[in-house]
Design a protein around this motif. Structure first.
Motif, PDB file in Angstrom:
ATOM      1  N   GLN A  90       0.812  -1.038   0.024  1.00  0.00           N
ATOM      2  CA  GLN A  90       0.128  -0.038  -0.035  1.00  0.00           C
ATOM      3  C   GLN A  90       0.775   1.006   0.098  1.00  0.00           C
ATOM      4  OE1 GLN A  90      -3.451   0.346  -0.144  1.00  0.00           O
ATOM      5  NE2 GLN A  90      -3.382  -1.947  -0.622  1.00  0.00           N
ATOM      6  N   ASP A  91       0.795   2.082  -1.013  1.00  0.00           N
ATOM      7  CA  ASP A  91       1.480   3.495  -1.046  1.00  0.00           C
ATOM      8  C   ASP A  91       0.368   4.235  -0.659  1.00  0.00           C
ATOM      9  OD1 ASP A  91       2.998   5.805  -1.547  1.00  0.00           O
ATOM     10  OD2 ASP A  91       3.469   4.934  -3.771  1.00  0.00           O
ATOM     11  N   PHE A  92       0.461   5.007   0.658  1.00  0.00           N
ATOM     12  CA  PHE A  92      -0.616   6.023   0.737  1.00  0.00           C
ATOM     13  C   PHE A  92      -0.041   7.150   1.510  1.00  0.00           C
ATOM     14  CE2 PHE A  92       0.574   3.009   4.161  1.00  0.00           C
ATOM     15  CZ  PHE A  92       0.686   3.768   5.525  1.00  0.00           C
ATOM     16  N   THR A  93      -0.545   8.331   1.583  1.00  0.00           N
ATOM     17  CA  THR A  93      -0.156   9.597   1.908  1.00  0.00           C
ATOM     18  C   THR A  93      -1.199  10.153   3.014  1.00  0.00           C
ATOM     19  OG1 THR A  93       1.082  10.159  -0.057  1.00  0.00           O
ATOM     20  CG2 THR A  93       0.484  12.074   1.440  1.00  0.00           C
ATOM     21  N   LEU A  94      -0.763  10.334   4.292  1.00  0.00           N
ATOM     22  CA  LEU A  94      -1.756  11.198   5.148  1.00  0.00           C
ATOM     23  C   LEU A  94      -1.157  12.640   5.626  1.00  0.00           C
ATOM     24  CD1 LEU A  94      -1.507   7.992   7.728  1.00  0.00           C
ATOM     25  CD2 LEU A  94      -3.356   8.251   5.998  1.00  0.00           C
ATOM     26  N   MET A  95      -2.341  13.180   6.205  1.00  0.00           N
ATOM     27  CA  MET A  95      -1.750  14.702   6.700  1.00  0.00           C
ATOM     28  C   MET A  95      -2.480  15.024   7.888  1.00  0.00           C
ATOM     29  SD  MET A  95      -3.551  17.333   3.822  1.00  0.00           S
ATOM     30  CE  MET A  95      -3.357  18.759   4.831  1.00  0.00           C
ATOM     31  N   GLY A  96      -2.302  15.748   8.453  1.00  0.00           N
ATOM     32  CA  GLY A  96      -2.921  16.232   9.440  1.00  0.00           C
ATOM     33  C   GLY A  96      -2.074  16.816  10.913  1.00  0.00           C
ATOM     34  N   LYS A  97      -2.430  17.267  11.890  1.00  0.00           N
ATOM     35  CA  LYS A  97      -1.795  17.840  13.076  1.00  0.00           C
ATOM     36  C   LYS A  97      -1.356  16.594  13.723  1.00  0.00           C
ATOM     37  CE  LYS A  97      -2.774  22.065  15.200  1.00  0.00           C
ATOM     38  NZ  LYS A  97      -3.532  22.847  16.017  1.00  0.00           N
ATOM     39  N   PRO A  98      -0.122  16.592  14.353  1.00  0.00           N
ATOM     40  CA  PRO A  98       0.199  15.437  14.842  1.00  0.00           C
ATOM     41  C   PRO A  98      -0.276  15.348  16.216  1.00  0.00           C
ATOM     42  CG  PRO A  98       1.730  17.199  14.876  1.00  0.00           C
ATOM     43  CD  PRO A  98       0.906  17.786  14.083  1.00  0.00           C
ATOM     44  N   GLY A  99      -0.495  13.805  16.408  1.00  0.00           N
ATOM     45  CA  GLY A  99      -1.049  13.767  17.899  1.00  0.00           C
ATOM     46  C   GLY A  99      -0.247  14.183  19.036  1.00  0.00           C
ATOM     47  N   THR A 100      -0.589  14.304  20.294  1.00  0.00           N
ATOM     48  CA  THR A 100       0.182  14.635  21.444  1.00  0.00           C
ATOM     49  C   THR A 100       1.517  13.727  21.420  1.00  0.00           C
ATOM     50  OG1 THR A 100      -1.953  15.279  22.422  1.00  0.00           O
ATOM     51  CG2 THR A 100      -0.063  15.292  23.745  1.00  0.00           C
ATOM     52  N   SER A 101       1.530  12.556  21.558  1.00  0.00           N
ATOM     53  CA  SER A 101       2.542  11.716  21.839  1.00  0.00           C
ATOM     54  C   SER A 101       3.704  12.054  20.881  1.00  0.00           C
ATOM     55  CB  SER A 101       2.220  10.359  22.018  1.00  0.00           C
ATOM     56  OG  SER A 101       1.769   9.926  20.856  1.00  0.00           O
ATOM     57  N   LEU A 102       3.022  12.087  19.541  1.00  0.00           N
ATOM     58  CA  LEU A 102       3.898  12.333  18.274  1.00  0.00           C
ATOM     59  C   LEU A 102       4.874  13.998  18.188  1.00  0.00           C
ATOM     60  CD1 LEU A 102       4.906  11.365  15.423  1.00  0.00           C
ATOM     61  CD2 LEU A 102       3.171  12.349  14.557  1.00  0.00           C
TER      62      LEU A 102
END
Length: 195
Positions: free
Chosen positions: A126-138
């Motif tokens: 699977q070749d996939f791209t995600l985006m968003g604000k990083p979660g707290t732990s990240l």
């Protein structure tokens, strides 16, 4: 099925957060290096200096991880071996669940930008791209490593491939859509899986 879901979440957490267990954050050189893993049967072109190779044993999963930092971006490749092979007919569902888990564990209100299925050297990918604000732990882990990318939109592109009891994943996480399109795309395309 619950055991499979727990294993998948553990696998994703190892791959996602294993990339941040780095040694000292030395600046990466501008040179690219070909990383070859005989155990993982793959090679990939890594930008900059490889900071650390990690082995992350966890019940039923053994993983090795290589990471570099360049242009405030994290480039990582992970090879994982499962104690039991995954039936070939289940791999597409496992990959879909891993993509979903990646989005849910890495980002706050993450968005899947793209996804495509690929077959490479007998691996289902699977070749996939995600985006968003990083979660707290990240956010916390990124801050500890001295990268100034907290509270920004992050982009993640991954090529996640599975076959029998083996998985290989190349990942770039970056605050720059331009870095994702140029160097990130080259990095992902350089993953060469051997049959």
């Amino acid at each position: 099925m619950d055991l499979l879901i727990k294993s998948i979440k553990r696998f994703w957490i190892i791959n996602c957060f294993g990339i941040f267990v780095l040694s000292a954050c030395t600046p990466a050189s501008s040179q690219e290096k070909v990383l070859t893993s005989k155990e993982g049967n793959f090679s990939i072109v890594m930008p900059g200096t490889i900071l650390e190779e990690n082995s992350t044993p966890i019940k039923g999963i053994n993983s090795q991880n290589w990471t570099t930092l360049k242009n405030q971006s994290i480039y990582s490749v992970t090879h994982s071996t499962f104690s039991k092979p995954i039936a070939s007919q289940r791999i597409p569902k496992v990959l879909q669940l891993l993509v979903k888990t990646a989005n849910e564990t890495s980002f706050i209100q993450g968005k899947q930008v793209s996804q495509s299925s690929i077959n490479q050297s007998g691996y289902n990918c699977q070749d996939f791209t995600l985006m968003g604000k990083p979660g707290t732990s990240l956010q916390e882990v990124i801050k500890k490593k001295g990268l100034n990318i907290e509270n920004k939109i992050l982009y993640q592109r991954s090529l996640l491939c599975m076959k029998n009891n083996s998985a290989v994943e190349a990942v770039i996480i970056t605050p720059s859509s331009e870095e994702l399109k140029t160097n990130g795309a080259s990095f992902i395309k350089s993953l060469n899986l051997k049959p």
